[in-house]
Scaffold this active site. Sequence first.
Site, PDB file in Angstrom:
ATOM      1  N   MET A  92       0.797  -1.227   0.000  1.00 52.36           N
ATOM      2  CA  MET A  92       0.000   0.000   0.000  1.00 52.36           C
ATOM      3  C   MET A  92       0.835   1.285   0.000  1.00 52.36           C
ATOM      4  SD  MET A  92      -2.918  -1.325  -0.266  1.00 52.36           S
ATOM      5  CE  MET A  92      -4.136  -0.071   0.083  1.00 52.36           C
ATOM      6  N   HIS A 111      -4.508  -6.133  -8.759  1.00 47.69           N
ATOM      7  CA  HIS A 111      -5.454  -5.079  -8.403  1.00 47.69           C
ATOM      8  C   HIS A 111      -6.877  -5.644  -8.489  1.00 47.69           C
ATOM      9  CE1 HIS A 111      -7.048  -1.064  -7.935  1.00 47.69           C
ATOM     10  NE2 HIS A 111      -7.856  -1.297  -8.953  1.00 47.69           N
ATOM     11  N   GLU A 145       2.293   5.456 -13.245  1.00 53.25           N
ATOM     12  CA  GLU A 145       0.932   5.841 -12.880  1.00 53.25           C
ATOM     13  C   GLU A 145       0.306   4.720 -12.044  1.00 53.25           C
ATOM     14  OE1 GLU A 145      -0.768   8.760 -13.717  1.00 53.25           O
ATOM     15  OE2 GLU A 145       1.296   9.305 -14.238  1.00 53.25           O
TER      16      GLU A 145
HETATM   17  C1  GRF Z   1      -6.021  -7.687  -2.683  1.00 59.45           C
HETATM   18  O1  GRF Z   1      -7.384  -7.458  -2.910  1.00 59.45           O
HETATM   19  C2  GRF Z   1      -5.206  -7.124  -3.811  1.00 59.45           C
HETATM   20  O2  GRF Z   1      -5.832  -7.201  -5.046  1.00 59.45           O
HETATM   21  C3  GRF Z   1      -5.038  -5.688  -3.394  1.00 59.45           C
HETATM   22  O3  GRF Z   1      -4.878  -5.731  -2.007  1.00 59.45           O
HETATM   23  C4  GRF Z   1      -5.495  -6.899  -1.490  1.00 59.45           C
HETATM   24  C5  GRF Z   1      -4.443  -7.641  -0.723  1.00 59.45           C
HETATM   25  O4  GRF Z   1      -4.962  -8.740  -0.031  1.00 59.45           O
HETATM   26  N1  GRF Z   1      -3.973  -5.062  -4.121  1.00 59.45           N
HETATM   27  P1  GRF Z   1      -3.991  -9.778   0.648  1.00 59.45           P
HETATM   28  O5  GRF Z   1      -3.084  -9.001   1.604  1.00 59.45           O
HETATM   29  O6  GRF Z   1      -3.199 -10.469  -0.427  1.00 59.45           O
HETATM   30  O7  GRF Z   1      -4.893 -10.715   1.386  1.00 59.45           O
END
Ligand code: GRF
Length: 218
Positions: A92, A111, A145
């Site tokens: 994140m 994503h 991006e």
């Molecule tokens: C998933 O939905 C992924 O697509 C997004 O963040 C979430 C991560 O989930 N980028 P996890 O930590 O793998 O359970």
Amino acid sequence: MRKLKLAVLISGGGTNLQALIDACNDPSYPAEIAVVVSNRPDAYGLERAKSAGISAECVDHKDYETREDFEDILHDRLKDHDVELVCLAGFMRLLTATFVGKWKDRMINIHPSLLPSYKGLHTHARAIEDGVRFGGCTVHFVRPEMDDGPIIMQAAVPIDANETEDSLAKKVLTYEHTLYPEAVRLVAEGKVRVSGQKCVFKDTDLGSVGLISPVPAN
Ligand code: GRF
């Protein structure tokens, strides 16, 4: 068999990381996880990595004054482990163009939407609100991006009449766990490469079955 060395970057629970760990446990899978890095010390995914006997490291962004300082250390960690492909899995932090450039066509992301629709956060809630018939998920090469870049693989998931953000997230996540290891396999086996803005595939079945929702009565 030569295996592609992966780094998996996480910030949270790591269910996608777990799917990659499970895939890598198959001796015939063409990749292995060299290191898992989290930017948050409390990410449960770090425990998943440790339980699997994988190097689990934290590079806490709060310990660095600038994004660049954080990324320099992150880059060094990846280099220390001879990483060949970086897999963002619920990571994140936005990455700078400099860092993304260093890993051009060697960094992928998952994503939870059918890109290029619904970049950013709250993808499922926004899709339900708009009344679109399909949600889904995408694995793509990373570009500077946010949530942009050549698409490797997608799964489309129908949105039910009574769908909630949680129920859709749960359904889509199941597909994510299939998608991510398969996308990594395509990269590791040299079956996908970037050409301009798109991916092109070799010896790969792209499917031919369409989905309609609602299902026609006859
Ligand atoms: C998933 O939905 C992924 O697509 C997004 O963040 C979430 C991560 O989930 N980028 P996890 O930590 O793998 O359970």
